[in-house]
Enzyme design. Structure first.
Site, mmCIF file in Angstrom:
data_model
loop_
_atom_site.group_PDB
_atom_site.id
_atom_site.type_symbol
_atom_site.label_atom_id
_atom_site.label_comp_id
_atom_site.label_asym_id
_atom_site.label_seq_id
_atom_site.Cartn_x
_atom_site.Cartn_y
_atom_site.Cartn_z
ATOM 1 N N ASP A 283 0.942 -1.055 0.055
ATOM 2 C CA ASP A 283 0.148 0.216 0.094
ATOM 3 C C ASP A 283 0.930 1.330 -0.070
ATOM 4 O OD1 ASP A 283 -2.964 0.804 1.728
ATOM 5 O OD2 ASP A 283 -2.155 1.651 0.070
HETATM 6 C C1 GLC Z 1 -4.218 4.330 -0.276
HETATM 7 C C2 GLC Z 1 -5.110 3.208 0.106
HETATM 8 C C3 GLC Z 1 -5.016 2.183 -1.110
HETATM 9 C C4 GLC Z 1 -4.858 3.170 -2.463
HETATM 10 C C5 GLC Z 1 -3.379 3.582 -2.348
HETATM 11 C C6 GLC Z 1 -3.175 4.486 -3.776
HETATM 12 O O1 GLC Z 1 -3.751 4.671 1.014
HETATM 13 O O2 GLC Z 1 -4.983 2.569 1.019
HETATM 14 O O3 GLC Z 1 -6.326 1.660 -1.135
HETATM 15 O O4 GLC Z 1 -5.168 2.272 -3.655
HETATM 16 O O5 GLC Z 1 -3.108 4.372 -1.223
HETATM 17 O O6 GLC Z 1 -3.959 5.508 -3.488
#
Ligand code: GLC
Length: 739
Positions: free
Chosen positions: A267
């Site tokens: 993430d």
């Molecule tokens: C965010 C979210 C994830 C998302 C990523 C990119 O923190 O937790 O679901 O796809 O970052 O935006």
């Protein structure tokens, strides 16, 4: 040289075979999946250490490097689970301001889950995959399948409810639909990301049974049945390691037990330790130094864990290229399935089909929770005046809520959808009722709405009451709105109740009319202290671009509602396991004290009546269930039984019913939930029609996870198959024995 010749022959043979569409009849070594391995071997043999390091970490906010020297393009990822995020600048979170990247916002995944219809999941995956493909994205950062453990979790609207079986069935077709476009699904957030406020530091504490029976099944189904090409690690820790580099979750379970051959993507900002990132299963590092929402405007990508730091550790001899080569192989495999996949369709954006898909999935996901005196559907022959009240009747919901926020070509609000559908067959009066969140710009996406309203609460309520008095029926659109702490990434809700004094407003409306319909626009359950004075209640979800059209169709009866709740509506927080036996949304260790007793499993165990049960949903017709029949009352280990139930539409119009099968282990040697969902069939019946609904039950439906033997066990003894229209509405059952 030899490899090149072999490869060349492979490409020639494959091309003509594919040209005549005989891919499936190809000999194994020409099968694209196997042939891909040959191409990976070839690329690996040519890549330098720098090139290998370059492709396992980000080069911009949403892309990672390719290998230009070898003609391998960079890899592009995009949010999110409900539609394709607007293009951002290289290293920014805010939108770049393109004019050709508006999308269709499909219904939030709770609404998809509420359809209990795997055909809708397939349509959803196909449609959103086509939009991602057209926008030339290789990885779609979704769907999310974290389990709905608490009604306060800020991101429940992005997930598929409280039950692992329902989420498992619904995620598979979505993943397959996306990936048929040559776009990878990236199933998230693996695992145990069940709260938001402390998502970066919380450390859920669950035993193996709870982990395997509740929190892993949907991810396992996405990988083993759905064939997901990528998985996103969660922010939280689990048993001492961050989920983005977690030996147990990633190496042992995901790649070991489930045989996952794709790439694990962190993430954004989920990577915290270089050595763990090397050894604990992370393949592609994104968003380091960011929190996935706000901070981290500019990143130096060479400072990532899997960048210079990793190269130095290899050069120092502390690590060989063993782990690196596995990461590179997985990332290359992801590339050959997506960016390097030559069989991809072209995709499409904001097509009529996608708009129709959003409408259909939305209409099928709407749940009719209560309908006393058949207030609904609105009869346009006799209804002369309709009062539409509430900020959520006009507020755009496709922006906001975090990374799933979108820039849509069009969003039909409930008021707009009703005006269009009702036309001049009735007068529609509107009153704001309350002022909630007046934000209309989100990451530089401007909804164009100017919702500021400085009238006092008293004035707003007085106006709404006045309008209500003049109407034959009152449609109140309230609920939550993806603002902070109201169904929003990064923040959990702080109470079960409705915000912005809505309870007061609803009570005031109910004072002057007994024809109030409450439409809950939310991704979560809410408390309803006024429920006895409101005769009709609809769970309206966040339905995306076609929200107003889907809602109008159901409210006036063009569509007979067939949605069922994918999670329980508790009367109060204390009626949930997470808030009475567990801890929720905590920094550090967060004890999931309720264990297996999530959702209806808790209601059954504690004999606590819910406000509305898991699986509950009414129709404009009625259904009657006959007696369940079973083909044999004794099942052998490894065998199966077939259970059939006649279901009749006893009403006056056609409709769809979700017939649910729960299994109860009547002789368990371990604690087991009273009953667990193990099957469902959505059946369409004309008025008066009867169909025999059939379930096949095998030992997988009877098993629990035995943490001592680390295996699934179906214990001999008596079981009961309970068939019903909701977790609290069992209509018939049948006993049988497992030998
Ligand atoms: C965010 C979210 C994830 C998302 C990523 C990119 O923190 O937790 O679901 O796809 O970052 O935006």
């Amino acid at each position: 040289m030899k490899t090149t010749v072999k490869l060349f022959m492979a490409i020639v043979a494959l091309s003509c075979a594919v040209a005549c569409g005989e891919k499936s009849s190809l000999p194994d070594y020409l099968n694209p999946e196997v042939y891909v391995e040959a191409r990976i071997d070839d690329a690996m043999s040519r890549m330098t250490l720098d090139e290998k390091i370059a492709i396992i970490h980000a080069q911009s906010k949403f892309s990672s490097a390719g290998v230009p020297r070898l003609g391998i393009p960079e890899l592009w990822t995009t949010d999110g689970p409900h539609g394709i995020r607007p293009e951002v600048l290289w290293d920014e979170w805010v939108q770049a301001g393109w004019t050709n990247d508006k999308c269709v916002a499909f219904p939030a995944l709770t609404a998809l889950a509420a359809t209990w219809n795997t055909d809708m999941a397939a349509l959803y995956g196909k449609s959103i995959g086509e939009e991602a493909r057209y926008r030339e994205k290789d990885v779609l950062l979704g769907p999310g399948v974290n389990i709905y453990r608490s009604p306060l979790n800020g991101r429940n609207f992005e997930y598929m409810g409280e039950d692992p079986y329902l989420a498992s069935r619904m995620v598979v077709p979505y993943v397959q639909g996306v990936q048929r476009n040559g776009v990878a699904a990236c199933v998230k957030h693996y695992a145990l990301n069940n709260s938001e406020t402390f998502r970066h530091t919380t450390e859920p504490v669950v035993d193996d049974r709870t982990l395997y029976e509740i929190y892993l099944p949907a991810f396992k189904a996405a990988v083993v049945e759905g064939g997901a090409w990528s998985i996103m690690g969660a922010y939280n820790l689990f048993r001492g390691e961050h989920a983005c580099h977690n030996d147990l979750l990633l190496n042992k379970i995901l790649k070991g037990e489930w045989g996952f051959d794709g790439a694990v993507i962190s993430d954004w900002g989920g990577t915290h330790d270089t050595r763990e990132a090397i050894t604990n299963g992370l393949d592609l590092e994104f968003g380091t130094w960011t929190d996935g929402l706000t901070m981290g405007k500019t990143n130096s990508y060479d400072l990532y864990h899997l960048a210079d730091a990793y190269k130095k550790l290899i050069e120092s001899g502390e690590y060989t290229t063993k782990e690196l080569d596995d990461k590179v192989r997985r990332v290359l495999r992801l590339m050959y399935r997506t960016s390097m996949n030559r069989d991809k369709p072209m995709g499409s954006l904001v097509s009529d089909e996608h708009i129709a898909a959003a409408y259909t999935i939305g209409a099928e996901g709407i749940v009719l929770l209560k309908n006393d005196n058949n207030i609904l559907p609105i009869n346009l022959e006799t209804t002369k005046t309709i009062a539409v009240i509430g900020e959520n009747a006009i507020k755009m919901m496709t922006i906001g809520g975090g990374s799933s926020s979108l820039k849509v070509k069009k969003e039909v609000s409930p008021l707009e959808g009703l005006r269009k559908r009702v036309g001049d067959s009735a007068e529609i009066l509107y009153a704001r009722g309350y002022v909630g969140d007046t934000t209309s710009v989100y990451k530089r996406v401007d909804s164009g709405q100017r919702l500021a309203d400085d009238r006092s609460e008293k004035e707003l309520i007085a106006e709404a009451v006045d309008v209500a008095k003049r109407a034959d029926v009152v449609l109140y659109f309230g609920g939550l709105n993806k603002a902070k702490r109201q169904d929003c990434e990064g923040t959990d809700r702080e109470s079960l109740g409705l915000p912005y004094s809505q309870d007061k407003l609803i009570a005031a409306l109910a004072e002057v009319t007994d024809r109030v319909v409450f439409v809950n626009i939310s991704g979560n359950a809410v408390a309803m202290p006024w429920i006895d004075s409101v005769p009709a209640i609809v769970q309206g979800w966040y339905l995306g671009s076609e929200a107003g059209n889907s809602l109008a169709a159901v409210l006036v009866g063009d569509v007979n509602p067939s949605g069922k709740l994918p999670f329980t509506f508790p009367v109060q927080l204390a009626d949930t396991g997470a808030h009475s036996m567990g801890q929720f949304s905590k920094d550090g260790e967060e004890y999931y004290g309720e264990g297996l007793l999530v959702g209806y499993r808790w209601n059954d165990a504690k004999d606590v009546a819910p406000l509305f049960a898991f699986g509950h949903g009414l129709s404009y017709t009625t259904f009657e269930y006959g007696e369940a029949k079973i083909n044999r009352t004794t099942m052998k280990q490894g065998g199966e039984v077939t259970i059939t139930v006649p279901v009749t539409n006893t009403g006056s119009r056609s409709g769809k019913e979700v017939v649910q099968l729960y299994i109860a282990d009547r002789e368990a040697s371990v604690m087991r939930p009273e009953k667990e969902l193990k099957g469902f069939v959505k059946v369409e019946l004309e008025a008066g029609q009867t169909k025999n609904v059939e379930f096949t039950v095998d030992s997988s439906a009877l098993s629990y996870f035995d943490d001592k033997s680390h295996s699934w066990v179906a214990e001999a003894g008596e079981f009961e198959a309970l068939i019903g229209a909701a977790a609290d509405d069992i209509r018939t059952s049948v006993l049988f024995n497992l030998k």
